[in-house]
Scaffold this motif. Structure first.
Motif, PDB file in Angstrom:
ATOM      1  N   GLY A   1      64.385   0.451   6.369  1.00 49.50           N
ATOM      2  CA  GLY A   1      65.543  -0.366   6.709  1.00 49.50           C
ATOM      3  C   GLY A   1      65.634  -0.722   8.180  1.00 49.50           C
ATOM      4  N   ARG A   2      64.607  -0.418   8.930  1.00 52.67           N
ATOM      5  CA  ARG A   2      64.719  -0.722  10.360  1.00 52.67           C
ATOM      6  C   ARG A   2      64.648  -2.215  10.613  1.00 52.67           C
ATOM      7  N   ILE A   3      65.311  -2.615  11.683  1.00 46.91           N
ATOM      8  CA  ILE A   3      65.260  -4.024  12.051  1.00 46.91           C
ATOM      9  C   ILE A   3      63.928  -4.265  12.750  1.00 46.91           C
ATOM     10  N   LYS A   4      63.193  -5.220  12.238  1.00 47.78           N
ATOM     11  CA  LYS A   4      61.810  -5.351  12.681  1.00 47.78           C
ATOM     12  C   LYS A   4      61.643  -6.316  13.837  1.00 47.78           C
TER      13      LYS A   4
ATOM     14  N   GLY B   1      70.848   0.067   5.028  1.00 45.18           N
ATOM     15  CA  GLY B   1      69.575   0.342   4.376  1.00 45.18           C
ATOM     16  C   GLY B   1      69.786   0.738   2.929  1.00 45.18           C
ATOM     17  N   LYS B   2      68.752   0.636   2.130  1.00 45.83           N
ATOM     18  CA  LYS B   2      68.937   0.767   0.689  1.00 45.83           C
ATOM     19  C   LYS B   2      69.251   2.192   0.251  1.00 45.83           C
ATOM     20  N   TYR B   3      68.928   3.167   1.084  1.00 46.92           N
ATOM     21  CA  TYR B   3      69.208   4.533   0.670  1.00 46.92           C
ATOM     22  C   TYR B   3      70.673   4.911   0.864  1.00 46.92           C
ATOM     23  N   ALA B   4      71.376   4.165   1.709  1.00 47.77           N
ATOM     24  CA  ALA B   4      72.764   4.520   2.004  1.00 47.77           C
ATOM     25  C   ALA B   4      73.761   3.574   1.365  1.00 47.77           C
TER      26      ALA B   4
ATOM     27  N   VAL C   1      76.755  -8.134  20.987  1.00 53.40           N
ATOM     28  CA  VAL C   1      75.318  -7.863  20.991  1.00 53.40           C
ATOM     29  C   VAL C   1      75.124  -6.431  20.523  1.00 53.40           C
ATOM     30  N   SER C   2      74.280  -6.251  19.555  1.00 53.03           N
ATOM     31  CA  SER C   2      74.055  -4.891  19.066  1.00 53.03           C
ATOM     32  C   SER C   2      72.635  -4.461  19.395  1.00 53.03           C
ATOM     33  N   LEU C   3      72.537  -3.355  20.089  1.00 57.42           N
ATOM     34  CA  LEU C   3      71.236  -2.763  20.336  1.00 57.42           C
ATOM     35  C   LEU C   3      71.106  -1.627  19.347  1.00 57.42           C
ATOM     36  N   SER C   4      70.448  -1.899  18.273  1.00 53.97           N
ATOM     37  CA  SER C   4      70.449  -0.916  17.201  1.00 53.97           C
ATOM     38  C   SER C   4      69.122  -0.966  16.470  1.00 53.97           C
ATOM     39  N   SER C   5      68.741   0.156  15.920  1.00 52.87           N
ATOM     40  CA  SER C   5      67.501   0.171  15.148  1.00 52.87           C
ATOM     41  C   SER C   5      67.756  -0.180  13.695  1.00 52.87           C
ATOM     42  N   PHE C   6      69.003  -0.082  13.285  1.00 51.12           N
ATOM     43  CA  PHE C   6      69.311  -0.265  11.863  1.00 51.12           C
ATOM     44  C   PHE C   6      70.413  -1.290  11.678  1.00 51.12           C
TER      45      PHE C   6
END
Lengths: 169, 441, 284, 186, 748
Positions: E106-109, E677-680, E429-434
């Motif tokens: 689910g990480r933002i690529k 992400g799909k698991y959550a 602005v979001s600095l995020s991995s997900f």
């Protein structure tokens, strides 16, 4: 030159009577065909036959026992993978395996010896009549040609429905 | 029975093999289609997807497949065993039923064997369970009860087939003499050139006696070994010394009931009322009563040994089986079917009543299936660590394959009836009596 | 001829020696101090990370098919407000008399020279018998090929430990005491021509345990951490004799083995939790 | 009907035979590599030791393919005009690794350590055949251009044989615990 | 049998069959595996042999030292750093699951720009150049308009040089609006410590060496402050000291994991923990165990809290209070701690003050081994009550909001309605991995490295009695097209030029970090703990060891608490709750899930499948309820119930749990994600939806335990997936125990 005479009987006692007479007369090569087992009666008339199967069965079983034991012990020793705190050569399981192989090889030996002694399977043409499979008893006597006349007489006397002579090539 | 002529017997048996009604073909095709739908497709699906399509889970790793396995092995028990015992003891009423009973044995062993492969996680590696020399130098583990099974069932299937086949050779010869076309060559080959000479008869009788003698301990050993699959574990509810006799008795019981069911159906289907008479059901009914009492005794002993341990393991397993829904319903249904209803056979009226016999025998078989199901599915989910307790119920794949095994068995039997003399011609003739001009010896 | 017979007799003697106990190179064992164990579950995830056990998802979890090789069992005793909760981590006990070993018809599970009860995945045919026979319910089955079912969805598969194979459908698996780490340690020891040192092999669960409840080592070595914790004498072989109770020979009053009366001779030794209320000492 | 059955049987049997012949004798034939690298030239003609290029063989489970840098180390000077070397240079210039095709494939469940075998002074040729005679790496002996029986079948029996008998040559006896499943399986 | 024609046919069919078989085998042949060599072999890598890189775990704020196993450039395992003083080689499940943060599907690529309506989740992939240009253009315009203060930066409470960099950036930009927010925070505890000990920091609770630990709702073994370190300490306290075994008394309405491990559980009525602490304190003073000169003053101050009175309110028997008081003061050293549960009542600070006083009165447990060891002061917290941020947002003060590593939309009480407030902000602005709930609302998404790919460092608070700094180094190359958050700001600074060039002259974050550490080295190189003679050596050691710490105890600093100063902060009575007793009969206790914390771990499948420590529930939310109470209400386990507070309602299945007060229900926080992400996603319910907009004004901490609820049985679909089948031991002696007395005898 040997040839045969085949007589058909509707009743077993007549046939047996004829057989007994022929036997007394010194005919050795007597074959009785029947739709059902009349082993006892035939034995009574023609004398009890030897039973060669039992030896085969016995030795087959014995082989089976040793085969099972060797298989279980031998394969365990060939590739040693200890398990369950058991020794590599564990007796109890081997006994079970040997028991089964004893029976298996015993059965096989019986089967093979039966086929061997009964000369089966046999697919070439032999003296036979389909009536035998239904309800007729047959008496086949094989002897020199000159003796067959007497056989025919006996058979007819005994009440055979049909008597035929079979010439072999 | 003595008023039946020899020719009639031949005619009747050959008739069952050559004259085929439409209903037979309908039944056969229904069976075939049914097998594909209930057995073939789900099994392919299971192999392709994995054992996850079943309802199995940790710790209930054994389920309906093994239930079926034990059930069919049980059914197989009576045929050959009874036939052998009755042959040795020269019991006359055996003669008209034993052929089908032996066939039942062989077919149910085959059916049971299919369940083994269905049960396996990687059935394509099935040959690893056989000892054969290989480059991996890996042999099988003869200390495993499953290996005993491989040998026992292998031997049993082989021996009972040979038993069945040998008993049939004279009949195959008789059939050979009556048929034409492809049947002629088939039965010609099968009859091995049998002529019915005194020598052949003599050897056959002797060999047959040996087979019969072998079959009896073999049959006993097979089901004891099957019981050891369970009893050699440490699992509460399974780890019991009573299991071997329990299983053997249960097997004979279910097998006898199976014979009754089958005989009634067969007799009706191929109109053999004159060969299978009330006498047979009378005798079999008495046998069932005896077996029922025996079974009840061992069953009580089994419960008692569990209770007498006094350990929480056994007690929980027992109470789960006997007093917890939904298994309690099954348990008490089993008791009713196996202990109480068969007692009705005490009355001769019930014994000779075909409908009653059919109902009760089917009931016994249901009860015996439940017995195996309960043994497996109430013991494993109640193992030692309560944290892992989890109920087991079969999934649709398992249920479908169970139905499939019955269809499979039926199919084999339908083919048997058509392709094999399903009644022993020569022994029925023996029953009628040797034709003598002067009566008596 | 006489030489052959002697050899045969010698062989026979060896082959009749139950389980080869005294000839093991190592006797790997674990000591679990229940008084230290908090039940947090770090070990469970560590195991999953190390051994490539798949995540099965909600549906399958609900069916009781999680593949974690170890679990924390919890027992809640008493009613409110006198509630006692007890935790016990349960893994494969690598029993010396493992019931599972006798069950497998194809030798997929057996005892190796390190005293480990090991499972050979590629030999398994999936008869389930080992799992059924296991009194501790620690064997896990690959109901599906989880790799194909998306349990290691890319890029999660980058994490897979190359030292451990990814099991496919129809195969039984279980805790191996992180045998890949044992193999690596033995490899290292062989390079340096020595035995494996105490503390050199640390399975993933032991490594991760925050409260240091788990200890792993060689019971053959009387100076090892596990031998000391278990309070075992220098020659602990008779622990494997039938009917031996750990309590009888251990110097540690807390030592016991799970379901000891089943006589599976597990090599996981638990140290009793110190807790108010009823004591379970000397329960015979 | 009878004839049809006969044909069917024959077809099935020969199909199986053909399938297995391919599987057993032809599946491991020498694949064409992206660069026509010759072990003969390197190992025989120039007698470069194996470990010069396969640098990890005595350190790790895997022997390692030489890096492109390693190739370039020599071929900056040597035979720079050969078309095959030009290919190496072009890979080097594109900063791309050379996608060699693996010939010695082991299943995922097999644990094999080059290090252990190299340290036990098992010569590489023992398993890999006489690579010094191979222009293209192969697991088979080639007779008249036809790949024939395998040099190393990479089957379990082959491994076991050496662990039990062949190892005497190197360590004076069978491999210790050499037949334990987990010595080679994972 | 065969004539010539037949023979030929058979031969033909046979060869055709063989050819077909051969061809099929050919088709079935597996694709040949490739051997991909290195272009240039890295010097330190041997393929097939693992490398271990020391780093720091960022799954919670504890700052455990980790080592990452890397093979062929891929992280394979995370383990605790054995020499690190916080983790001591251990690592919790969350830390282990760090790998799934790195390799999460689910990480933002790639950087994303919003194209659709806000919150619709329609994004377009852009390049980093574009993304950073958009942001720097926006920032430039903002500053040119003189609205520099409109740039808000909201992060999680980070520490170390990244925080310094962000601060420098904001200062240079001309904005003072750099804030941190986290649901599970220790601001109340800091504040209370400041009042009592004069130190605005989290102290080191020396559980390791204490003999009696009195814990008020502190679940220190799973989530509270530094669980790995406390777990180690717990183990050591129990069995690490031959002959000595510390005792733990847990005071809380719901038996937590820590409570389960404690020797005694005091099932106190929710909201009265502070009073109980004071009653114990009263008994200590009254019983003469406190020997200070100001005994009389204390007695006067505490006279309202006699055990007899407090027993009625707390539902804890008077004798028990007295017993605990005596034991607590007699056992030396003893330690009382107040946890998350206590601090999140509306009067959280007062409760914590009361517990601190207890420590003081029972023999001054402060500054001694086995007691509370205060840390140095840390700089003033930049923690923000999220409501004030929202006020700013609604007033339009926020022109540009940069979010990093925080998810306020999910972790704020439902009544805050963050989602709506954020609408007024022109650029988020979001600095995020997900892709989490907050990121979904943003206009520009700049995906960041995870901590295994990034540089960084961590100054642990609380440390273990001495300062601990842990270094974070990239163990693996970035998996996706992401950037380090430090790099983003350095890049922005370069784009904005001007004053930044002087403040932030570095090329990348790694260089910045090294330069900063060089400054640290130069400053401290004369200390005896630093043996390295050059900075390179120091730096290499830092990276290989994983950090820098000086191992000495700071014990010995005593404190004095004045009665008069402290009295105003004492709890006035039981905490007040929203919702009246009649309509809403149940107290609601929310606690961070042991695996997901405040919800950030919910996208990691390993954690989803890790059975909850107490209930063994996986993959969902559950509601813990007392079994007897549930039976009287006709509720069975697994029934889905509706929990309704005056502010909202949620649905979740019931899990019966005997360690639960009958008047209380407990729900774990962490599930109920809408996007993560799909698991959550779509799993369970978020109990924060039940909460009012209630924070402690002084500290900004959310009071998530100050609500009452009612429950109704429903037929809604929902599923309780429990791993444990049965929780009764049935006399099977599975977990064997011995009593402390027997243990003492046998040990002695």
């Amino acid at each position: 030159m040997n040839h045969s005479v085949l007589g058909f009987f509707p009743y077993a006692d007549r046939l047996l009577g004829a057989a007994a007479r022929l036997k007394q007369a010194g005919y050795r090569n007597i074959t009785i065909f029947s739709p059902i087992p009349i082993v006892h009666e035939v034995d009574h008339v023609l004398g009890e036959k030897k039973n060669p199967i039992k030896f085969f069965t016995f030795f087959g079983s014995l082989t089976g026992f040793f085969f099972g034991t060797t298989l279980a012990f031998g394969t365990a020793a060939l590739y040693i993978l200890p398990r369950f705190g058991k020794p590599v050569w564990s007796v109890t399981p081997t006994v079970v395996i040997a028991y089964e192989t004893t029976i298996l090889l015993g059965v096989f030996a019986t089967l093979v010896s039966f086929l061997f002694f009964a000369r089966l399977p046999y697919y070439k043409k032999r003296v036979y009549d389909i009536k035998i499979g239904v309800d007729r008893f047959g008496l086949l006597v094989r002897a020199e040609e000159e003796k067959l006349r007497y056989v025919e007489e006996v058979l007819k006397e005994a009440g055979a429905e049909e008597v035929k002579r079979i010439y072999e090539d | 029975m003595s008023n039946i002529s020899y020719r009639e017997v031949n005619d009747d048996v050959v008739r069952t093999m050559t004259e085929t009604g439409r209903s037979y073909y309908i039944a056969l095709s229904l069976c075939l289609v049914g097998i594909v739908i209930t057995f073939g497709l789900p099994w392919v699906y299971q192999i392709y997807t994995g054992q996850g399509v079943t309802g199995l889970h940790s710790p209930a790793y054994w389920g309906v497949y093994l239930t079926n396995f034990v059930f069919w092995i049980g059914i197989s028990h009576s045929g050959t065993l009874l036939s052998a015992i009755l042959f040795i003891t020269q019991t006359p009423w055996r003669r008209s039923i034993y052929r089908s009973a032996e066939a039942m044995t062989f077919f149910s062993v085959v059916t049971a064997a299919t369940m083994v492969f269905v049960h396996m996680g990687r059935p394509w590696n099935w040959y690893w369970t056989f000892p054969y020399p290989n480059q991996r130098e890996l042999w099988t583990n003869f200390k495993s009860p499953l290996m005993f099974d491989v040998f026992a069932i292998g031997t049993y299937a082989t021996a009972s087939f040979i038993f069945l086949y040998f008993g049939s050779i004279p009949d195959l010869a008789a059939v050979r003499d009556r048929v034409a076309g492809w049947r002629k060559s088939l039965y010609g080959a099968l009859a091995l050139g049998w002529r019915g000479t005194d020598r052949e008869w003599d050897l056959l009788q002797k060999a047959y006696t040996f087979f019969a003698v072998f079959i009896i301990p073999l049959a006993v050993s097979v089901h004891s070994i099957v019981s050891w699959d369970f009893a050699s574990s440490k699992i509460p509810g399974l780890n019991k010394t009573i299991f071997a006799p329990y299983f053997v008795i249960g097997a004979i019981y279910s097998g006898s009931a199976g014979i009754v069911t089958l005989m009634i159906l067969l007799r009706k289907a191929i109109k053999f009322e004159k060969y299978i008479t009330h006498v047979h059901f009378d005798k079999l009914g008495i046998l069932l009563v005896v077996m029922s009492l025996l079974w009840t005794y061992v069953n009580i002993t089994e419960v008692f040994t569990g209770w007498y341990t006094g350990t929480s393991y056994e007690l929980e397993s027992l109470s789960y089986r006997m007093f917890t829904t939904p298994f309690a319903y099954l348990f008490w249904l089993m008791i009713a079917c196996n202990t109480f209803f068969p007692l009705l056979f005490v009355f001769r009226k019930v014994r000779v009543s075909i409908v009653a016999a059919l109902l009760i025998s089917i009931g016994i078989n249901i009860g015996m299936w439940i017995e195996r199901y309960l043994i497996i599915s109430t013991s494993l989910p109640r193992k030692f660590l309560p944290n892992m307790w989890r109920d087991y119920f079969p999934s649709w794949v398992e249920i479908s394959l169970t139905v499939g095994t019955f269809l499979f068995f039926t199919l084999l039997f339908l083919l048997f009836v058509k392709l094999w003399p399903s009644f022993s011609i020569y022994e029925i003739k023996e029953d009628i009596g040797i034709p003598m001009e002067k009566k008596g010896h | 001829m006489a030489g052959f017979l002697d050899r045969l007799l010698e062989r026979f003697k060896i082959y009749r020696e139950p389980g080869y106990y005294k000839r093991y190179d190592y006797w790997w064992a674990m000591v679990v101090d229940l008084d230290r164990c908090t039940g947090c579950g770090a070990c469970v995830t560590a195991c999953q990370a190390e051994n490539n056990t798949p995540v099965v998802g909600e549906e399958e979890s609900g069916k009781g098919r999680v593949l974690n090789w170890m679990r924390i069992e919890r027992y809640v005793e008493g009613e409110y407000p006198d509630v006692k909760v007890k935790f016990i981590p349960v893994f494969c006990a690598h029993c010396d008399k493992a019931p599972c070993e006798v069950a497998c018809p194809v030798y997929a599970t057996y005892h190796n020279q390190d005293g480990l009860n090991v499972q050979v995945y590629n030999r398994c045919v999936g008869t389930f018998t080992c799992a059924t026979y296991c009194p501790y319910d620690v064997r896990r089955f690959n109901w599906f090929t989880y790799k194909d079912k998306g349990s290691f969805e890319s890029p999660l598969d980058e994490q897979l430990n190359p030292d451990v194979t990814v099991r496919t459908m129809g195969v039984m698996e279980k805790c191996t005491f992180c045998i890949q780490r044992i193999v690596a340690a033995k490899d290292r020891a062989k390079d340096e021509n020595r035995k494996v040192r105490d503390g050199e092999v640390i399975p993933a669960c032991v490594q991760s345990c925050p409260s240091k409840a788990l200890t792993f080592g060689d019971l053959n070595d009387p100076n090892s951490q596990v031998s000391k914790l278990a309070g075992l004498p220098a020659e602990p072989y008779y622990l494997r004799e039938s009917g031996s109770k750990l309590a009888k020979i251990s110097k540690n009053p807390r030592a016991y083995r799970l379901l000891e009366d089943l006589n599976a001779a597990p090599t996981i030794i638990y140290l009793k939790r110190v807790m108010k209320g009823s004591s379970t000492i000397g329960h015979e | 009907m009878k004839r049809f059955l006969l044909y069917l049987t024959v077809a099935i049997i020969t199909f199986t035979i053909g399938y297995n012949i391919n599987l057993i004798y032809f599946s491991d034939r020498a694949p064409e590599q992206p660069i026509n690298f010759s072990h003969k030239v390197h190992a025989a003609d120039n007698s470069i030791p194996c470990l010069y290029c396969h640098i990890y063989a005595d350190k790790s489970t895997i022997s390692g393919v030489p890096s492109v840098q390693k190739c370039m180390g020599c071929h900056k000077i040597i035979k720079t005009d050969s078309p095959e070397i030009q290919k190496v240079v072009s890979y080097w210039e594109k900063k791309e690794p050379i996608p060699w095709i693996k010939v010695y494939n082991l299943p995922d469940y097999v644990y094999f350590s080059h290090k252990r075998h190299v340290k036990a002074s098992v010569p590489c040729q023992r398993c890999h055949g006489d690579v010094a005679k191979m222009d293209r790496i192969t697991r088979q002996t080639v007779i008249f251009g036809v790949p024939f029986l395998r040099v190393s079948p990479l089957k379990m029996g082959w491994c076991l044989d050496c662990h039990k008998n062949g190892a005497k040559e190197f360590i004076g006896g069978p491999v210790r615990n050499g037949t334990d499943c987990w010595t080679c399986h994972k | 049998m065969l004539n010539r024609r037949d023979f030929l046919r058979v031969v033909g069919i046979g060869s055709a069959g063989a050819a077909a078989g051969f061809a099929l085998a050919e088709l079935n042949a597996p694709n040949p595996a490739r051997l991909i060599p290195y272009l240039i072999p890295p010097e330190d890598i041997i393929p097939g042999v693992a490398n271990w890189y020391a780093s720091v775990c960022r799954q919670c704020g504890a700052g455990c030292g980790i080592v990452v196993k890397v093979m062929e450039g891929r992280a394979k395992k995370i383990e605790g750093n054995p020499i690190h003083p916080i983790s001591k080689g251990g690592l919790c499940a969350r830390g282990q699951a760090g790998l799934q943060v790195l390799y999460n599907p689910g990480r933002i690529k790639n950087p994303l720009r919003r194209i659709g309506e806000r919150g619709k989740g329609e994004f377009q992939e852009i390049t980093w150049e574009e993304g950073l240009t958009i942001l720097s253009k926006n920032l430039k315009e903002l500053r040119d308009r003189g609205e520099g203060d409109g740039l808000y930066l909201l992060t999680s409470p980070i520490s170390g040089h990244l925080k310094l960099l962000l601060k420098n950036f904001m200062n240079a930009y001309g904005s003072s609006k750099y804030f941190a927010y986290e649901l599970i925070n220790y601001e109340n505890l800091r504040f209370a410590n400041n009042i009592t000990f004069g130190q605005n920091s989290l102290p080191h609770y020396d559980i390791e060496n204490t003999n009696l630990l009195l814990s008020f709702g502190a679940d220190f073994l799973t989530t509270w402050i530094s669980p790995v370190n406390y777990s180690y300490a717990y183990g050591h306290m129990r069995q690490g000291r031959p002959g000595l075994r510390g005792k733990v008394i847990q005071v809380e309405p719901r038996l937590s994991l820590t409570g389960a491990n404690a020797d005694e559980w005091v099932a106190v009525k929710p909201g009265t923990e502070g009073l109980l602490a004071l009653a114990i304190a009263y008994e200590i003073v009254e019983g003469g165990y406190y020997k200070g000169e100001d005994r009389g003053k204390w007695l006067a101050a505490l006279e309202r809290f006699t055990p007899r009175d407090v027993a009625k309110v707390t539902e804890v028997a008077e004798e028990r209070i007295i017993g605990i008081a005596r034991e607590f003061s007699k056992t030396k050293p003893s330690l009382a701690i107040g946890g998350e549960n206590v601090s999140s009542y509306e009067n959280g600070v007062s409760n914590l003050v009361a517990i601190n006083i207890l420590n003081y009165l029972a023999g001054n447990n402060i500054g001694i081994s086995g007691g509370i060891i205060p840390n140095r002061d840390i700089e003033k917290s930049s923690f923000i009550p999220v409501n004030s941020l929202m006020q700013d947002a609604s007033k339009g003060k926020i022109k540009t909001l940069i979010l990093y590593d925080t998810n306020p939309v999910f972790t704020t009480p439902g009544a805050v309605k963050v989602e709506g407030q954020l609408k007024n902000i022109p650029l988020i602005v979001s600095l995020s991995s997900f892709m989490d709930e907050t990121t979904l609302l943003s206009d520009l998404i700049l995906p960041t490295h995870t901590y295994l790919e990034d540089w960084g460092d961590n100054f642990t608070e609380p440390s273990v009695g001495y300062p601990v700094a842990t270094i974070m180094q990239p163990a693996v190359n970035p998996v996706f097209n992401t950037k380090s958050v430090g790099d983003i700001f350095i890049h922005l600074a370069r784009n904005l030029a001007g004053v930044f060039q002087k403040e932030i002259p570095w090329t990348d974050f790694g260089a910045y970090l090294q330069a900063s550490w060089k400054m640290v080295y130069n400053k401290h190189k004369d200390m005896k703990e630093i043996r390295e003679t050059t900075f390179e050596e120091f730096w290499n050691n830092l990276l290989s060891k994983g950090g820098w710490w000086k191992e000495e105890s700071q014990a010995g600093k005593k404190v004095y608490i004045s009665v008069n100063k402290i009295t105003p902060y004492l709890p006035k009575g039981p905490a007040s709750f929203d919702g009246d007793d009649k309509d809403y009969p149940f107290y609601l206790t929310l606690y961070p899930h042991s695996s997901y914390m405040d919800g950030r771990g919910a996208n990691l499948p390993w954690l989803q499948e890790l059975p909850d420590a107490m209930t063994s529930v996986v993959w969902g939310t559950w509601i813990e309820m007392n079994p007897e109470r549930a039976t009287t209400m006709g509720i069975k386990e697994g029934d889905v119930i509706e929990v309704e507070s005056p502010f909202g309602k949620i649905y979740a299945p019931v899990c019966l749990y005997a360690g639960q007060r009958p008047d209380t229900i407990s729900i774990p926080i962490g599930q109920g994600h809408k996007f993560y992400g799909k698991y959550a996603e779509g799993r369970g319910a978020n109990p924060l939806d039940l909460l009012p907009f209630k924070v402690d004004e002084r500290t900004g901490a959310v009071s998530h335990n100050s609500t009452k609820v009612k429950i109704t049985k429903t037929n809604s679909p929902g599923r309780l997936v429990k791993m444990a089948g049965w929780t009764k031991e049935l006399g099977r002696d599975i977990v064997q125990t011995i009593t402390p007395e027997e243990f003492q005898v046998k040990e002695g």
